[in-house]
Design an enzyme around this catalytic site. Structure first.
Site: not given
Length: 256
Positions: A128, A179
């Protein structure tokens, strides 16, 4: 730019790095979760990002979590995001620069987790952070290299990014730091990697389809009298609605 119209064979030929990464995701998933091989389990334990072990000098754990996933769903959704948003960037940057960007963003996401998260035993894995790095490059285009991305795709990127960040903060078991720092990492390397980049194009395949479509329309005397079916009128909005939903689910699956 983000709607995939290539055949499977064309996809493998045009986007070898993205194809390899997706294949690696599922190859490792099969070894670890499906076959459950002993050495594969050891490989997973050896590669998971754990702050304490990194502090003790196991610096490879800043890299290896990028390629590992916690189960089929995690691997599937991250691979879906990569297939959707990676190809255009691979074509624009070239294979070498795309690899540099992907690794830099993923490593920076893992490094940010290591530096900022106070939990020494916090463990995480997943692509991610690197995928958010792809969004970081696109955001740089939207802000400073507008000729590389049109307005419609700019809006798509910003909407998905904002919603993805919102879901990152609101869903449990998400490596929020991975992230955010992955996004920052992609944005940071974008100026260097985009110096000679050109706008995305689908090469001869799309050109041939466009030429054929225009030829058919130009010789149709009744084209203005034809009624558009609702599915044709609203089809692209339905498709993008589904894509945005799936991407948000993918981004929200996070790095555990």
């Amino acid at each position: 730019m983000f709607l995939r119209t290539e055949s499977f064979k064309e996809f493998l030929k045009f986007y070898p790095v993205v194809s390899f990464l997706v294949g690696l995701h599922f190859f490792l998933w099969i070894l670890i979760d499906v076959l459950g091989l002993g050495f594969a389990r050891d490989l997973e334990s050896f590669g998971v990002g754990v702050n304490l072990f990194i502090l003790q000098g196991e610096y490879w754990r800043l890299v290896t979590p990028i390629f590992l996933h916690s189960g089929f769903t995690h691997a599937l959704f991250n691979s879906f995001s990569l297939v959707l948003f990676g190809p255009a960037l691979e074509q624009m940057l070239g294979k070498g620069k795309f690899i540099v960007m992907y690794l830099a963003a993923g490593i920076f996401g893992n490094f940010g987790t290591f530096i900022v998260d106070p939990d020494a035993y916090y463990a995480h894995l997943g692509a991610s952070g690197a995928i958010f790095g792809i969004f970081g490059v696109y955001v740089y285009m939207v802000l400073f290299r507008k000729h590389l991305i049109d307005q419609a795709n700019s809006q798509i990127i910003m909407v998905i990014l904002i919603l993805g960040l919102f879901m990152s903060f609101t869903r449990p078991n998400i490596n929020i730091l991975g992230h955010i720092f992955g996004l920052i990492g992609g944005f940071a390397v974008a100026p260097l990697l985009l110096r000679r980049a050109r706008p995305f194009s689908i090469w001869q395949v799309r050109a041939q389809r466009t030429s054929s479509t225009r030829s058919d329309i130009s010789f149709d005397p009744n084209r203005w009298n034809q009624k558009k079916l609702p599915i044709k009128k609203y089809g692209k909005y339905i498709i993008w609605g589904l894509i945005i939903f799936l991407v948000l689910v993918a981004l929200a699956s996070g790095s555990f």
